[in-house]
Scaffold this active site. Structure first.
Site, PDB file in Angstrom:
ATOM      1  N   LYS A   7       0.818  -1.207   0.000  1.00 17.05           N
ATOM      2  CA  LYS A   7       0.000   0.000   0.000  1.00 17.05           C
ATOM      3  C   LYS A   7       0.858   1.265   0.000  1.00 17.05           C
ATOM      4  O   LYS A   7       0.456   2.289  -0.541  1.00 17.05           O
ATOM      5  CB  LYS A   7      -0.943  -0.004   1.201  1.00 17.05           C
ATOM      6  CG  LYS A   7      -2.011  -1.087   1.111  1.00 17.05           C
ATOM      7  CD  LYS A   7      -3.037  -0.974   2.219  1.00 17.05           C
ATOM      8  CE  LYS A   7      -4.120  -2.034   2.058  1.00 17.05           C
ATOM      9  NZ  LYS A   7      -5.170  -1.939   3.107  1.00 17.05           N
ATOM     10  N   LYS A 104      -5.553  -7.775  -4.696  1.00 17.89           N
ATOM     11  CA  LYS A 104      -6.588  -8.280  -3.799  1.00 17.89           C
ATOM     12  C   LYS A 104      -7.892  -7.522  -3.974  1.00 17.89           C
ATOM     13  O   LYS A 104      -7.893  -6.302  -4.161  1.00 17.89           O
ATOM     14  CB  LYS A 104      -6.111  -8.146  -2.345  1.00 17.89           C
ATOM     15  CG  LYS A 104      -7.027  -8.812  -1.335  1.00 17.89           C
ATOM     16  CD  LYS A 104      -6.592  -8.518   0.089  1.00 17.89           C
ATOM     17  CE  LYS A 104      -6.938  -7.109   0.499  1.00 17.89           C
ATOM     18  NZ  LYS A 104      -6.827  -6.866   1.959  1.00 17.89           N
ATOM     19  N   LYS A 107     -12.673  -3.631  -0.389  1.00 21.33           N
ATOM     20  CA  LYS A 107     -13.824  -2.727  -0.278  1.00 21.33           C
ATOM     21  C   LYS A 107     -13.406  -1.273  -0.336  1.00 21.33           C
ATOM     22  O   LYS A 107     -14.241  -0.385  -0.507  1.00 21.33           O
ATOM     23  CB  LYS A 107     -14.589  -3.004   1.021  1.00 21.33           C
ATOM     24  CG  LYS A 107     -13.829  -2.717   2.301  1.00 21.33           C
ATOM     25  CD  LYS A 107     -14.680  -3.037   3.511  1.00 21.33           C
ATOM     26  CE  LYS A 107     -13.953  -2.695   4.810  1.00 21.33           C
ATOM     27  NZ  LYS A 107     -12.766  -3.527   5.028  1.00 21.33           N
TER      28      LYS A 107
END
Length: 244
Positions: A7, A104, A107
């Protein structure tokens, strides 16, 4: 931490300290409530191992001293915190994005069409799967590194149907993407249907929902307080009487 590194690359110079601290906060939540099994995805295994390491280190350094609110297991082991175990499903432990089979499913992703949400309508599920990324290769197969989307969609189909790999491969071996996508969409819709029905029922019973939340809050606070008291006593802190 693998997730932090992944990230941080995406966020660049804007990466926040909250992302770096997240594994510690996750470990604190798990240990505070004395969890035995923690349902996580494969990508969270490393975080859970950190929680286990912290629990083991604390228990070694500060054996349990308290005799109040102590379970028989704690009394025997002299451990303040339980060492949690990951509960990871065998199939579908890591579901990837519908728009990129190497990333991945998340949400928090900006593109809503990259994921299936639990409350997506049947029409929206059909639309997302119809438009999801695939390749030009004829046939479907598992575990080919050059075909991540094929592996991902087959994993999703296995997760929602409960069928074995062999059964699925036999079922789809002569299919192309145009034939498989409607099959997958129907299976996902059928899998989500009872979840959505139950959600609608619960949302109609506000009093019941609020009562459950209140009961859970009281129970969680009791466990958290006891864990904190045991940890402080083990470290030698003087615990003042609890206010009513």
């Amino acid at each position: 931490m693998i997730q932090y590194k992944e990230k941080a690359v995406k966020q660049g110079e804007n990466v926040a300290v909250g992302l770096f601290d997240y594994p510690i906060l996750m470990a604190a939540d798990i240990l505070l409530y004395q969890a035995d099994l923690v349902p996580v995805g494969e990508d969270q295994r490393q975080h859970l191992e950190l929680a286990r390491d912290i629990a083991r280190r604390f228990n070694d350094q500060y054996p349990l001293r308290s005799t109040v609110g102590v379970t028989s297991e704690q009394r025997k082991s002299k451990k303040v915190f339980k060492e949690p175990t990951a509960m990871i499903v065998k199939e579908g432990a890591r579901i990837m994005s519908l728009t990129d089979g190497t990333s991945k499913m998340s949400k928090s992703a900006e593109n809503d069409h990259s994921r299936i949400n639990l409350l997506d309508t049947p029409d929206l599920v059909q639309k997302k799967i119809k438009r999801c990324k695939t390749d030009m290769v004829v046939g479907l197969e598992w575990d080919n590194p050059s075909r991540p989307e094929s592996t991902n969609l087959l994993n999703i189909y296995q997760a929602v149907t409960g069928k074995s790999r062999d059964a699925i491969l036999e079922e789809v071996r002569e299919m192309n993407w145009g034939q498989f996508k409607p099959l997958l969409a129907d299976a996902v819709v059928e899998h989500l249907s009872p979840i959505q029905r139950r959600y609608a029922e619960v949302m109609q019973e506000k009093g019941y929902l609020e009562d459950i939340l209140q009961q859970g809050s009281i129970r969680a606070e009791e466990i958290a307080h006891q864990s904190l008291v045991h940890a402080k006593e083990a470290m030698g802190f003087l615990i003042p009487p609890r206010r009513s």
